[in-house]
Design a protein around this motif. Sequence first.
Motif, PDB file in Angstrom:
ATOM      1  N   ASP A 169       0.836  -1.205   0.000  1.00 57.90           N
ATOM      2  CA  ASP A 169       0.000   0.000   0.000  1.00 57.90           C
ATOM      3  C   ASP A 169       0.873   1.258   0.000  1.00 57.90           C
ATOM      4  O   ASP A 169       0.575   2.236  -0.693  1.00 57.90           O
TER       5      ASP A 169
ATOM      6  N   ARG B   7      -0.749   4.559  -1.159  1.00 57.67           N
ATOM      7  CA  ARG B   7      -1.992   4.511  -0.379  1.00 57.67           C
ATOM      8  C   ARG B   7      -1.623   4.613   1.106  1.00 57.67           C
ATOM      9  O   ARG B   7      -1.861   3.715   1.908  1.00 57.67           O
TER      10      ARG B   7
ATOM     11  N   LEU C  36      -4.423   4.324   4.020  1.00 58.51           N
ATOM     12  CA  LEU C  36      -4.893   2.946   4.169  1.00 58.51           C
ATOM     13  C   LEU C  36      -3.813   2.106   4.851  1.00 58.51           C
ATOM     14  O   LEU C  36      -4.107   1.300   5.748  1.00 58.51           O
TER      15      LEU C  36
ATOM     16  N   GLU D  34      -3.805   2.857   8.589  1.00 58.12           N
ATOM     17  CA  GLU D  34      -4.896   2.177   9.296  1.00 58.12           C
ATOM     18  C   GLU D  34      -4.551   0.706   9.560  1.00 58.12           C
ATOM     19  O   GLU D  34      -4.749   0.197  10.669  1.00 58.12           O
ATOM     20  N   LYS D  35      -4.014   0.046   8.547  1.00 53.34           N
ATOM     21  CA  LYS D  35      -3.661  -1.363   8.699  1.00 53.34           C
ATOM     22  C   LYS D  35      -2.530  -1.540   9.713  1.00 53.34           C
ATOM     23  O   LYS D  35      -2.527  -2.484  10.497  1.00 53.34           O
TER      24      LYS D  35
END
Length: 467
Positions: A190, A195, A198, A201-202
Amino acid sequence: MRYFPVFVDTQHTRALLVGAGEVGARKLELLLKTQARITVVAPYVCPTVMKLVSNNDITLKQREFEDADIADNNLIFVATDKPEVNQHVHDLAVAQDKLVNVVDNTPLCKFITPSIVDRSPIIIAMSSGGVAPVLLRYLRQKLESVIPAQVSRLGTFSERFRDKVKHTLKSVTERRYFWEDVLDGDIAEDVIQQRDELAAEKLLELLAQYQSDKPVQGQVYLVGAGPGDPDLLTFRALRLMQKADVVVYDRLVSPDILELVRRDAEKIYVGKAKSRHTLPQQDINELLVSEALKGNRVVRLKGGDPFVFGRGGEEIQTLLKHQIGFEVVPGITAATGAASYAGIPLTHRDFAQSVVFATGHLKDDSIDLNWQALAQPNQTCVFYMGLTGLGIICQQLIKHGLPADTPIALVESATMVQQKVITGTLNTIESIATEHDIKPPTLTIVGGVVSLHNQLNWFQTCSENDV
């Protein structure tokens, strides 16, 4: 290692470049990638340097070098076409204990500049000590082609969360496992694909899992190191060696292979030599359990393959008893490695339709084998650890039906540059081995296929002896 690689913090460094020709321009371009404050001293300034000076914050003194020029500088490059000036600046810098580099004159360098793959904040630096610049350029090109430019984003992303991870996970081992999960999985992908949110968040979700889960469970990997040549390692073996917290290794693991183990891993030697055990097998089994219970990733590094006379089965039985997770990574067996590098095919339609691996001594140090099964025509026999009992092996094979002139080979240090191969027959090999001072680790190959050695011997142009 004559040149010790270090990375200098240039944030508060003052760099002096003496000389402003095209050679100096190349060094100036390199310095401009740093945060150093740069001064250039030269009576002549080439157009490339003049353009760099006009476009950047560089102090230019267009005149001859003066001794006082080095006073406030701690990193000095000399790139003039006057040997006497280069020597003088070098001597002056050395006398004041300053780092000095005279371009293209290694004897006048207190430091040398490496070949650099720049993926800031990730920097890869390589050096040949000035002896093989073309090879170094070749290796750099290889690295440039396989390391994506976007890897720099991973460095910046990791820096963003470094402190939070450090404060959340107190164990160094936990933090290392966490970052390996980040970099090996879709979070890294990502980031590379831009990204970032995102990915963030992961990462935070994964961090929460690490924080809430029970302590990290250790794991044991039984890894086959192959017959000795590091180029014969599997990709998986190398990857696990680079991730290991603890490496338990035996005598048959070559120093070149140990060099590939993660630098800060604890290395524990448990080697066995003839009639001398550094650590009994049961103690080795318990050692693997003990280190895994500490939460360590343990690599049990074995010469050859763990399941071919490597006692891997015994070690796994102990791990199962203590409910320790494990994996087995096969390696090229010593037998196949030795045969291949000695030019002796283990099977051949004209000589051998089967191959048997046997140990030269059993658990009780005897050589009580099924000799009738071993002494079969059109069969290749490979004996591990059979050098001490070579005489008994030859006698028993002859006694049970093999002709005394059956070809036999001894392969010492298989696949390594010091590999030695001697050949003979069952009734001559013992005296030949003594004559050539053959020592462990040595494999014994018996059968008609040995006669192909002279024809197929690709690794060595000549052997120690052929009879």
